[in-house]
Design a protein around this motif. Sequence first.
Motif, PDB file in Angstrom:
ATOM      1  N   TRP A  36      37.105 -27.060 -21.831  1.00 31.90           N
ATOM      2  CA  TRP A  36      36.814 -25.911 -20.630  1.00 31.90           C
ATOM      3  C   TRP A  36      37.704 -26.264 -19.713  1.00 31.90           C
ATOM      4  O   TRP A  36      38.229 -27.201 -19.129  1.00 31.90           O
ATOM      5  CB  TRP A  36      35.431 -26.500 -20.183  1.00 31.90           C
ATOM      6  CG  TRP A  36      34.758 -25.300 -19.826  1.00 31.90           C
ATOM      7  CD1 TRP A  36      34.528 -24.963 -18.253  1.00 31.90           C
ATOM      8  CD2 TRP A  36      33.999 -24.350 -20.125  1.00 31.90           C
ATOM      9  NE1 TRP A  36      33.878 -23.758 -18.206  1.00 31.90           N
ATOM     10  CE2 TRP A  36      33.556 -23.467 -19.332  1.00 31.90           C
ATOM     11  CE3 TRP A  36      33.667 -24.037 -21.717  1.00 31.90           C
ATOM     12  CZ2 TRP A  36      32.812 -22.277 -19.805  1.00 31.90           C
ATOM     13  CZ3 TRP A  36      32.868 -23.087 -22.208  1.00 31.90           C
ATOM     14  CH2 TRP A  36      32.465 -22.224 -21.033  1.00 31.90           C
ATOM     15  N   PRO A  37      38.565 -25.067 -19.378  1.00 33.07           N
ATOM     16  CA  PRO A  37      39.541 -24.977 -18.354  1.00 33.07           C
ATOM     17  C   PRO A  37      39.075 -25.417 -16.966  1.00 33.07           C
ATOM     18  O   PRO A  37      38.014 -25.022 -16.615  1.00 33.07           O
ATOM     19  CB  PRO A  37      40.377 -23.896 -18.513  1.00 33.07           C
ATOM     20  CG  PRO A  37      39.059 -22.768 -18.936  1.00 33.07           C
ATOM     21  CD  PRO A  37      38.289 -23.455 -19.920  1.00 33.07           C
TER      22      PRO A  37
ATOM     23  N   PHE B 192      36.403 -18.303 -20.413  1.00 36.21           N
ATOM     24  CA  PHE B 192      37.423 -18.876 -21.047  1.00 36.21           C
ATOM     25  C   PHE B 192      37.033 -20.474 -21.460  1.00 36.21           C
ATOM     26  O   PHE B 192      36.841 -21.347 -21.053  1.00 36.21           O
ATOM     27  CB  PHE B 192      38.752 -18.893 -20.029  1.00 36.21           C
ATOM     28  CG  PHE B 192      39.113 -17.665 -19.832  1.00 36.21           C
ATOM     29  CD1 PHE B 192      39.503 -16.661 -20.810  1.00 36.21           C
ATOM     30  CD2 PHE B 192      39.530 -17.217 -18.509  1.00 36.21           C
ATOM     31  CE1 PHE B 192      39.980 -15.419 -20.564  1.00 36.21           C
ATOM     32  CE2 PHE B 192      40.125 -15.940 -18.290  1.00 36.21           C
ATOM     33  CZ  PHE B 192      40.214 -15.042 -19.191  1.00 36.21           C
ATOM     34  N   HIS B 193      37.457 -20.489 -22.773  1.00 35.79           N
ATOM     35  CA  HIS B 193      37.435 -21.749 -23.375  1.00 35.79           C
ATOM     36  C   HIS B 193      38.178 -21.816 -24.722  1.00 35.79           C
ATOM     37  O   HIS B 193      38.522 -20.938 -25.185  1.00 35.79           O
ATOM     38  CB  HIS B 193      36.008 -22.271 -23.818  1.00 35.79           C
ATOM     39  CG  HIS B 193      35.338 -21.266 -24.760  1.00 35.79           C
ATOM     40  ND1 HIS B 193      34.707 -19.975 -24.424  1.00 35.79           N
ATOM     41  CD2 HIS B 193      34.991 -21.343 -26.005  1.00 35.79           C
ATOM     42  CE1 HIS B 193      34.292 -19.357 -25.470  1.00 35.79           C
ATOM     43  NE2 HIS B 193      34.584 -20.376 -26.655  1.00 35.79           N
ATOM     44  N   LEU B 194      38.363 -23.100 -25.313  1.00 30.98           N
ATOM     45  CA  LEU B 194      38.985 -23.168 -26.389  1.00 30.98           C
ATOM     46  C   LEU B 194      38.095 -23.974 -27.525  1.00 30.98           C
ATOM     47  O   LEU B 194      37.518 -25.091 -27.119  1.00 30.98           O
ATOM     48  CB  LEU B 194      40.247 -24.166 -26.435  1.00 30.98           C
ATOM     49  CG  LEU B 194      41.169 -24.113 -27.554  1.00 30.98           C
ATOM     50  CD1 LEU B 194      42.647 -24.507 -26.900  1.00 30.98           C
ATOM     51  CD2 LEU B 194      40.613 -25.189 -28.405  1.00 30.98           C
ATOM     52  N   THR B 195      37.524 -23.211 -28.399  1.00 30.82           N
ATOM     53  CA  THR B 195      36.333 -23.882 -29.312  1.00 30.82           C
ATOM     54  C   THR B 195      37.008 -24.982 -30.184  1.00 30.82           C
ATOM     55  O   THR B 195      38.081 -24.729 -31.117  1.00 30.82           O
ATOM     56  CB  THR B 195      35.841 -22.807 -30.158  1.00 30.82           C
ATOM     57  OG1 THR B 195      35.224 -21.876 -29.326  1.00 30.82           O
ATOM     58  CG2 THR B 195      34.916 -23.170 -31.326  1.00 30.82           C
TER      59      THR B 195
ATOM     60  N   HIS C 278      42.847 -21.701 -29.990  1.00 33.67           N
ATOM     61  CA  HIS C 278      43.333 -20.316 -29.204  1.00 33.67           C
ATOM     62  C   HIS C 278      42.029 -20.064 -28.100  1.00 33.67           C
ATOM     63  O   HIS C 278      40.837 -20.633 -28.147  1.00 33.67           O
ATOM     64  CB  HIS C 278      43.157 -18.989 -30.008  1.00 33.67           C
ATOM     65  CG  HIS C 278      41.673 -18.861 -30.681  1.00 33.67           C
ATOM     66  ND1 HIS C 278      41.318 -19.639 -31.836  1.00 33.67           N
ATOM     67  CD2 HIS C 278      40.937 -17.802 -30.163  1.00 33.67           C
ATOM     68  CE1 HIS C 278      39.795 -19.090 -31.954  1.00 33.67           C
ATOM     69  NE2 HIS C 278      39.773 -17.972 -31.246  1.00 33.67           N
ATOM     70  N   VAL C 279      42.565 -19.167 -27.237  1.00 35.83           N
ATOM     71  CA  VAL C 279      41.421 -18.719 -26.122  1.00 35.83           C
ATOM     72  C   VAL C 279      41.592 -17.534 -26.040  1.00 35.83           C
ATOM     73  O   VAL C 279      42.662 -16.714 -26.032  1.00 35.83           O
ATOM     74  CB  VAL C 279      41.854 -19.077 -24.542  1.00 35.83           C
ATOM     75  CG1 VAL C 279      40.999 -18.480 -23.572  1.00 35.83           C
ATOM     76  CG2 VAL C 279      42.075 -20.929 -24.379  1.00 35.83           C
TER      77      VAL C 279
END
Length: 189
Positions: A21-22, A51-54, A134-135
Amino acid sequence: MRTATDTPDRTKPARVFFALWPDAGTARRLDDLAAHTHASCNGRRMRRDTFHLTLAFIGDIPRERVVDLITAGDRIPAAAFVLKMDRIATWRHNRIVWAGAREVPEALADLVARLNVVLVEAGFPVEQRKFAAHVTLLRNARADLASDEIDPPIDWQVGGFALVESDRREDGAHYKLLKVWTADSPLKD
């Protein structure tokens, strides 16, 4: 912070995933990139707060299994590292524009590998395809990108990971952080 037991409707399955989580600055940079990209690709921009990166998508599970995911997350050391977001691309098959890293840091690859191990041990399925860091910036993009370079790159100062619940609504997904593990969190055996 709310926990999984604070959820009012315990009969509805929880749609969950682990993610990076940014921080606010990184989310702002991603939002600026999405706005710039939207000007040429159109589509639907993701909201800044989504926005997040899974790291690992779990999907719909009975709410009582959320505690098993928290226990699994407790077994993984959360590392601090820099994720250099220097690439932007389109997946044509589903018209998604995404930002990512040309090189996945070893700490990120290690986090995903460890997470997959504890998830399998806890009885959860894991993705068999190669991890794609990726986001998502845009959905339903209508044009390809002119360049695949993010200039200047976004240096995301990662300090941990989270278990997230997704609530799908008419205006898109809304996310609730169920638990956050930071680089200074103690590990549980």
